[in-house]
Structures are given as C-alpha cells and as structure tokens.
Scaffold this motif. Structure first.
Motif, PDB file in Angstrom:
ATOM      1  N   UNK A 340       3.010   0.678  -8.535  1.00 13.15           N
ATOM      2  CA  UNK A 340       1.922   1.668  -8.465  1.00 13.15           C
ATOM      3  C   UNK A 340       0.932   1.322  -7.353  1.00 13.15           C
ATOM      4  N   UNK A 341       0.628   0.024  -7.228  1.00  5.69           N
ATOM      5  CA  UNK A 341      -0.348  -0.394  -6.217  1.00  5.69           C
ATOM      6  C   UNK A 341       0.197  -0.125  -4.806  1.00  5.69           C
ATOM      7  N   UNK A 342       1.495  -0.424  -4.600  1.00  7.17           N
ATOM      8  CA  UNK A 342       2.093  -0.209  -3.280  1.00  7.17           C
ATOM      9  C   UNK A 342       2.080   1.281  -2.942  1.00  7.17           C
ATOM     10  N   UNK A 343       2.397   2.120  -3.941  1.00 10.75           N
ATOM     11  CA  UNK A 343       2.377   3.565  -3.699  1.00 10.75           C
ATOM     12  C   UNK A 343       0.965   4.024  -3.352  1.00 10.75           C
ATOM     13  N   UNK A 344      -0.008   3.425  -4.027  1.00 10.16           N
ATOM     14  CA  UNK A 344      -1.403   3.810  -3.825  1.00 10.16           C
ATOM     15  C   UNK A 344      -1.864   3.434  -2.412  1.00 10.16           C
ATOM     16  N   UNK A 345      -1.502   2.230  -1.950  1.00  9.26           N
ATOM     17  CA  UNK A 345      -1.962   1.772  -0.631  1.00  9.26           C
ATOM     18  C   UNK A 345      -1.225   2.484   0.503  1.00  9.26           C
ATOM     19  N   UNK A 346       0.083   2.679   0.342  1.00  9.08           N
ATOM     20  CA  UNK A 346       0.867   3.183   1.472  1.00  9.08           C
ATOM     21  C   UNK A 346       1.127   4.687   1.395  1.00  9.08           C
ATOM     22  N   UNK A 347       0.992   5.253   0.198  1.00  8.78           N
ATOM     23  CA  UNK A 347       1.331   6.665   0.031  1.00  8.78           C
ATOM     24  C   UNK A 347       2.826   6.908   0.156  1.00  8.78           C
ATOM     25  N   UNK A 348       3.649   5.843   0.017  1.00 12.06           N
ATOM     26  CA  UNK A 348       5.102   6.019   0.143  1.00 12.06           C
ATOM     27  C   UNK A 348       5.777   5.803  -1.210  1.00 12.06           C
ATOM     28  N   UNK A 349       6.857   6.563  -1.439  1.00 11.60           N
ATOM     29  CA  UNK A 349       7.653   6.373  -2.655  1.00 11.60           C
ATOM     30  C   UNK A 349       8.123   4.931  -2.748  1.00 11.60           C
TER      31      UNK A 349
END
Length: 443
Positions: A340-349
């Motif tokens: 979830x954090x990675x999606x939040x920072x990068x906006x990537x799936x």
C-alpha cells in the motif's frame, strides 16, 4: 554430478542460501534441497571478511547437501552490492561490405567495441545489454541479423562493477571447495524467478529488498532497460528500531518481523509491546505506533530512492510507461502494508513477487517465499547454462559426423559443411572465465 542439476549460491548480507534444483519432465524447476546460514562477512552486498564468508558458505552448502543427498561441486553465484552502477551508451560500426547481410560477428564486434569504454579505476564492465539497433539510420530494430546495411549502431545498457569485489566472491567460493560455474547479476536472477514474460513485455520494475541492498531491474518490451543497486535494505530499518527504542539488535529484528508495519496510521495509541530487559533490568515498553513511525520513515526513504531510479529510466514518457507497475520481492517485501505504501508513493500498481513462476506445482511453501527469489533465479540460470552447453556439444558432434562422412565417400557434399558457431556468450560467461583464470594464477 548429474547434468540436469544446478546449484544457486546467493551470497547476501543477512543470509547465504545454497539451493539445489533440477528441471522436471514438464520443464518446471524442482527444488531438491535448500541450505541457509547467517551471513557474517558481507556488508551491503560486498564481502568484507573472507574467512567468515567462507565458513558461512560451507555451512549453507552442507545443509543443502544433507537435504538433497547430493554432493555439490559447481555453483552459480549472484553478484550485487553497492559498487554496481549502470549507464546508457551508444556505439556503431561501419561494415566493410554492405552487400553481405549482418551476422553474429558484426554484433560481436559492436559489443566488443563497447568494452573499450573507459571506466573508473578498478571498475569492470559486467554486462552489456543491447537495447535496440539502428541499421543505416533506420531505428527501432530488435534483431538486425540477416539485414543489409553499412552502418550498424545500437544503444546499450552497460552494467559496471568493482572487479576486486567480484574476485573476492570468486575467492570465497573457491576456498569453500566449490567450482565457480557462472556469475549472474542478482537483480536479473530475481527478475527471472518472479516476473512473467507478459509483465516484462508490458513494462515492470522489480524491486528486490534484501538485508543490505535494494536491487532494481526495469523491463520494457521484454528487454532489461535499467538496473540499479541502492545501498540500503532491511538491516537499516532494524538499526533504526534498535537506536530509536534502545534495544538490542535481535529484539529489534523480532519486533520488525512480528509487529512492524510500513503504515503508521493504523496502530492505536494504546497498543504496547513489552520487551524483556537485559539481565535483571526492567522490561521496556514500546508503543506500536512509535515502532511503525520509525519503520515508515526509513521505508519511505528507500522507496523514494528506488522511485528516483525508475524516473531516471524515463517512466514518465509515454513510450516507456511501465504498465505492469512494480513487483516487490526479497525478504524486505514481507513487511506489512508495504504494498500500500509503495502504491501511495509511486502511484503505480504493485504486487508482491513470489518465485513460483517457474517452479514445479508441488513446491514447498518455504521455497516460494520472496526470501528465496534470488536463489531460485540463480538455479534457473545454472540450468539454462547446462542446456546451452548440451546444445553446443550436440552441434559440434553433428559437425564432426558430417565431416567424417564426407571424407569417407570423398564426395563433395551438396551443401558446404558449416562449422557450428558457438552461441554468442554473454559477458558474464567471459567474466566468469576471467575471474577463474585470475584465481587459478593467483594461487
């Protein structure tokens, strides 16, 4: 040793894994045994204590041998570490005769030219990966062999590393009584283990979060486009917890694994863990909110560095978009709420990558853990190398046979007998041989 068995040796910062695998009749990889030991002589992916590393390698190898009941001799080793960097480079050759079609030798010549690039002292080119070719100015050619043209040029992705670090790994492997059969770049090995061909085509970034380093490999149109090694991993998170909570490392690591989360919002203020004090001291109380704040701060830093590298590759250009997003693997990918954090920072799936892409269906759950992505990839690489050698030997045999027949009958064969061309060897094969020669002569 049987031909169809390969051994991957992943020399990591936190653990050393020896994995024995073979191909089953369905072409899937079956893991026959795993051995792992605590890695003591490696810091941020680089060997800094030869004796300790040798002992750790031997411990892992013995455990794997006992599990599979096989004696291990040849291993495929991964290299990573903070000394690895990559660059883009274009080069061209002018062909003397543009009436002949472009063949393997032209490409070989072009690639060898890239090797003359001037590096920093102590650096060697590990990998030269052609991205796309141009023939007489016509761009976007994936495979120039068989085409006519006078000027052949290409863009290359060049991976560079410190030769002393690579030799040290070779030294450890040899001193542990093993034969260095192949060297592979670790981000590539993990990518082979966890990514599907469709993802590589669509565009994907593989982030392998290890103990000492975080490796990145970016693929698009089925070709590797960018690699980077970031000198932080799960261990700095543990360090921060240790410092922030004034506890010992073992406790910090346990806290991280059991209660750690990359997302601070979800813990209530009153959730508390009590940690036994050292020898007769009072136990320490730590709030989970605090714990996840510490973890969050460091994880954000790691992800932001990786995201910077993805942007450096050019993810924001339409043509270079990574449609399949991000795949997280390695031990560090098991942190709660990291996706979830990675999606939040990068906006990537984002998804977590398990190395079950090419494993036999009945594989042990343990083997398919993200922890073993690199080791599985190294085994696959070793198996591929065996297949290549077999094919080359077969072609050579056929050639000898045809030659004999022609001599016996004294007739001119209808078509000229061509000597088999060995397949274009990758630089890692050549590097492996150079490291081997160096070690043999250094004794």
């Amino acid at each position: 040793m049987e031909n169809n068995i390969a051994i991957g040796l992943d020399i990591g910062t936190t653990k050393i894994v020896a994995m024995i695998g073979r191909k089953n009749e369905y072409g899937k990889v079956e893991i026959l045994g795993i051995g792992k030991s605590k890695s003591l002589g490696v810091h941020r992916g680089v060997v800094n204590n030869i004796t300790q590393t040798i002992q750790s390698i031997q411990a892992a190898i013995q455990e794997a041998e006992a599990a599979a009941d096989i004696k291990i001799e040849d291993v495929t080793v991964g290299i990573a570490g903070q000394h690895i960097r990559s660059l883009q480079h274009s080069d061209y050759i002018t062909r003397p005769n543009s009436e002949l079609v472009i063949d393997e030798e032209d490409i070989e010549q072009l690639i060898n030219q890239v090797h003359k690039l001037v590096m920093l002292p102590g650096e060697e080119i590990i990998h030269v990966l052609p991205q796309e070719y141009k023939v007489d100015g016509q761009a976007e050619i994936k495979e120039p062999i068989g085409m006519y043209g006078g000027r052949l040029e290409a863009n290359f992705h060049v991976v560079v590393g410190q030769v002393s670090s690579i030799r040290n790994i070779g030294r450890c492997v040899k001193s542990a009584g093993l034969n260095l059969e192949g060297i592979t770049l670790e981000p590539l090995a993990s990518a082979n283990a966890v990514l599907s061909q469709e993802e590589k085509e669509a565009g994907v970034a593989l982030i392998d979060i290890g103990g000492g380093t975080t490796d990145l490999a970016v693929f698009k149109d089925g070709i590797i486009r960018h690699t980077a090694v970031i000198p932080f991993g799960g261990n700095v998170i543990t360090e921060d917890i240790k410092e922030g909570c004034s506890i010992i490392e073992k406790q910090a690591e346990l806290l991280k694994i059991k209660f750690g989360s990359a997302w601070p919002g979800e813990n209530k203020d009153n959730e508390i863990v009590s940690i036994p004090g050292l020898r007769g001291r009072e136990p320490k109380e730590i709030t989970l909110k605090n714990l996840s704040k510490i973890i969050h701060a460091r994880v954000v830093e790691i992800i932001e560095q990786v995201y910077l590298e993805i942007k450096n590759y050019g993810h924001e250009e339409q043509k270079k978009k990574l449609i399949a997003g991000i795949v997280l693997t390695g031990g560090g990918s098991q942190l709660k709420h990291l996706k979830q954090l990675v999606e939040y920072i990068t906006g990537m799936d984002t998804r977590i990558g398990y190395p079950n892409e090419h494993l036999a269906g009945d594989s042990d759950d343990e083997v398919t853990s993200p922890l073993y992505a690199t080791a599985v990839g190294l085994v696959m690489d070793g198996l591929k190398r065996h297949e290549r050698k077999k094919a080359e030997a077969k072609a050579q045999e056929k050639y000898e046979e045809q030659k004999e027949q022609a001599q016996e009958t004294n007739e001119e064969p209808e078509e000229p007998i061509k000597e088999p061309k060995p397949e274009r060897r990758s630089f890692l094969d050549k590097l492996t041989e150079r490291v081997k020669d160096f070690l043999d002569n250094a004794e």
